[in-house]
Design an enzyme around this catalytic site. Structure first.
Site, PDB file in Angstrom:
ATOM      1  N   HIS A 126       0.849  -1.100  -0.148  1.00  0.00           N
ATOM      2  CA  HIS A 126       0.269   0.113  -0.047  1.00  0.00           C
ATOM      3  C   HIS A 126       0.819   1.368   0.036  1.00  0.00           C
ATOM      4  O   HIS A 126       2.063   1.257   0.158  1.00  0.00           O
ATOM      5  CB  HIS A 126      -0.843  -0.074   1.217  1.00  0.00           C
ATOM      6  N   LYS A 161      -0.243   4.686   4.694  1.00  0.00           N
ATOM      7  CA  LYS A 161      -1.359   3.591   5.183  1.00  0.00           C
ATOM      8  C   LYS A 161      -0.626   3.503   6.733  1.00  0.00           C
ATOM      9  O   LYS A 161       0.669   3.216   6.903  1.00  0.00           O
ATOM     10  CB  LYS A 161      -1.411   2.392   4.675  1.00  0.00           C
TER      11      LYS A 161
END
Length: 247
Positions: A135, A139
């Site tokens: 990600h 995040k």
């Protein structure tokens, strides 16, 4: 039940919140009756909605669930990172309102959940399973809720407990890979929306199941679909598999 689903967006300033609001405003089937974030009065317009969509932060998840239940509205939860005790308390509101608590609302990802379980059943115990997710660098939780759900699908298919067999990364000299261990690896960098791969490694072959998300639209449209689907449903806990007709 109204033809238009009125949503109250909690976490409206976040990446997912902004995407959901934008898609809802472009779709005549939805009306954004309220959108709130940190510093706002979270429940000022709660009575005007049909469903609350929560993509905020796990620290306020229980409060959001309890206030939504008190208002008698449907609840769609996309926030991840809750501990087990908090998640249980949140799901307890399904005694009074319809709730969907999913780690990922994208149709393709939910297909991956289904296929991962099936592949685990087919491949058997002789295949080593590793899960890798990547990600964007912003995040905050790891592994992702989606990766954990993939791990849970594998564990459920094998009849084992997640905490007993899943290893988060490896370093030093962990020794030979034990039979039945599941490796979980989180990568972070750049602006990656989300990538997940489940590896089934056996003698002489390797099966890889991968989903790559290039836009948050797939997650957002799934969350809106869930909110619409919940309208008119009795109190209870539902899943995206039920929304998609693959339960």
């Amino acid at each position: 039940m109204s033809a238009i689903t009125k949503i109250h967006m909690v976490g409206a300033k976040g990446r997912m919140g902004q995407t959901i609001v934008t898609l809802a405003e472009e779709d005549a089937a939805f009306d954004v009756s309220g959108q709130v974030d940190v510093g706002d009065e979270l429940y000022a317009k709660l009575d005007a909605c049909d469903a609350v969509i929560d993509f905020s932060h796990h620290s306020v998840g229980l409060e959001v669930a309890e206030k939504t239940a008190a208002a008698g509205k449907a609840l769609v939860i996309g926030t991840t990172g809750h501990d087990a005790d908090t998640k249980d308390k949140i799901l307890a509101v399904s005694d009074t309102i319809p709730v969907i608590f999913a780690s990922n609302y994208a149709v393709g990802v939910n297909a991956l959940f289904h296929l991962t379980r099936k592949a685990t059943e087919i491949m058997g115990e002789d295949y080593d399973i590793e899960i890798v997710e990547m990600h964007h660098k912003h995040k905050k939780d790891a592994p992702s809720g989606t990766a954990r759900t993939l791990g849970e699908a594998v564990c459920d298919a094998r009849g084992v407990q997640y905490e007993d067999v899943v290893v988060d990364g490896r370093s030093g000299e962990p020794g030979e890979r034990p039979q039945g261990e599941i490796g979980m690896h989180a990568l972070r960098g750049g602006d990656v929306v989300g990538e997940h791969t489940v590896f089934f490694a056996g003698a002489g072959e390797r099966l890889e199941l991968t989903i790559r998300s290039s836009s948050r639209d797939s997650y957002a449209s799934g969350a809106l679909r869930a909110a619409s689907w919940l309208q008119g449903k009795p109190a209870g806990e539902y899943s995206m598999f039920e929304v998609l007709g693959i339960a």
